[in-house]
Write a protein that holds these residues in place. Structure first.
Motif: not given
Length: 401
Positions: A267-268, A282-286, A291-294, A366-367
């Motif tokens: 996903q985007d 330093g923060c704040c990627i949604q 995708d965090f696990a990827r 990833a959590s």
């Protein structure tokens, strides 16, 4: 006639009520929760629990509070096949509820062995990462070095960010930013509204100037450069400015170009912007939990994508190993990664966001969560998550014996 007017008014009011009820239903559960727990500003540190539960999945959908830039994927998705279900010696339902977990994905040997969601969150939703983004930002430094945009981690950072010239950062190097050993004073107290981490994004600067660089240039020196570790989100924000200035590209675009598209994120994603329009690096990627696990799997893969290797030789070996000892036995800090002496390491964000990576077991966890306090120390969530990581490791070891 008067009765007719009253009837028409009554019908009109009824229509408005019906339309409002239909609209309330149509907007969906996320918007309903958000409107029921409206944040009173953009500083999430001082939202209450209901506001965080509703807001963490909505931060990039409320530009009237805070704007964001898209991190584009390209539709060529890297598959995450199912593996054998993980058999744990803990009550997973109790753990997820107690840790207030919105999403959890466990990948081992490239396969999904556990995936769960809570707090009304869904697999296609995007949840904010907080300081997990620090590890993505530091990885972009490696990409910029591989691209020749940054010459060396031993360069003075003021060579790339002119606002820092003549400040306490004059003699601070890129690697000292990466390891948070600049020696420049910074207060990261999440409960103090007068701390630097609470105030850095309130500065207004002239167009073309970096608000965070201007703020950081105003700080004094607390220790000689390179000698004392002090956790500083401000310094990761400077790293983001460094990468943008060196590459000539917004961070969201550079992350999309180097990792998000070529590695095959599903996903985007998005990156929140500071008051000056620059990504808060330093923060704040949604992004989605998958995708965090990827991204964790990308790190396990040595920084290789379908387009080839994007990181310099040896970068990850240095980045994910202890560069600084901050006094906790068995732990350390690398290039914006938290490290353990057993070879595992983690991207970690306040309120329970994390990407845990264990190369020895080819493992990624990833959590995302909404803890009751920023550090998870009030109700024990931080220690419970560490215990959960150990439970996953035990389960993998048992299944391979």
């Amino acid at each position: 006639m008067r009765m007719g007017l009253l009837r028409r008014l009554g019908i009109g009011l009824a229509a408005i009520v019906v339309a409002a009820a239909v609209g309330w239903t149509v907007i969906g559960p996320d918007w309903r929760a958000f409107l029921s727990h409206q944040p009173y500003g953009r500083d999430v540190l001082f939202w209450d629990l209901g506001q965080r539960d509703a807001g963490f999945r909505m931060l990039d959908k409320v530009p009237f509070i805070i704007k964001s830039s898209e991190i584009q994927s390209d539709g060529d998705v890297r598959p995450l096949p199912d593996g054998d279900p993980l058999v744990l010696d803990v009550d997973i339902d109790a753990y997820l509820a107690g840790n207030r977990t919105s999403g959890l994905v466990v990948i081992q040997d490239g396969k999904v062995r556990l995936e769960r969601y809570g707090l009304g969150f869904r697999p296609d939703g995007r949840w904010t990462s907080f300081s997990v983004a620090k590890s993505l930002t530091s990885t972009l430094v490696g990409a910029a070095i591989a691209d020749g945009a940054i010459a060396s981690i031993n360069d003075p950072v003021a060579n790339y960010i002119e606002e820092l010239r003549g400040s306490a950062y004059d003699d601070v190097t890129v690697v000292q930013l990466l390891t948070m050993t600049s020696g420049v004073a910074w207060n990261e107290d999440y409960d103090d509204p007068d701390s630097d981490v609470a105030k850095f994004d309130t500065l207004t600067v002239e167009p073309g100037k970096s608000a965070i660089a201007t703020y950081m240039a105003s700080l004094g020196r607390a220790h000689p450069a390179g000698q004392v570790w002090n956790y500083s989100t401000g310094e990761t924000n400077l790293i983001g400015v460094l990468v943008s200035r060196a590459t000539g590209k917004p961070l969201a675009d550079y992350l999309s170009e180097k990792i998000w598209k070529p590695y095959g994120m599903q996903q985007d994603a998005s990156w929140l912007l500071g008051s000056d329009g620059h990504e808060i690096s330093g923060c704040c990627i949604q992004a989605s939990v998958r995708d965090f696990a990827r991204f964790g799997q990308f790190i396990l893969d040595g920084g290789a994508t379908g387009a080839g290797q994007i990181l310099p030789d040896g970068w990850l070996d240095s980045a994910t190993q202890k560069q600084v000892d901050y006094g906790v036995p068995g732990e350390g800090y690398g290039y914006q990664w938290w490290t353990w002496d057993d070879g595992s390491f983690q991207a970690d964000g306040i309120f329970g966001q994390g990407i845990f990576i264990d190369p020895a077991r080819n493992l990624v966890i990833a959590s995302n969560s909404s803890w009751t306090s920023a550090l998870g120390d009030r109700d024990g969530e931080f220690e419970a998550r560490k215990a959960f990581y150990k439970a996953v490791q035990r389960a993998i070891d048992s299944s391979t014996q």
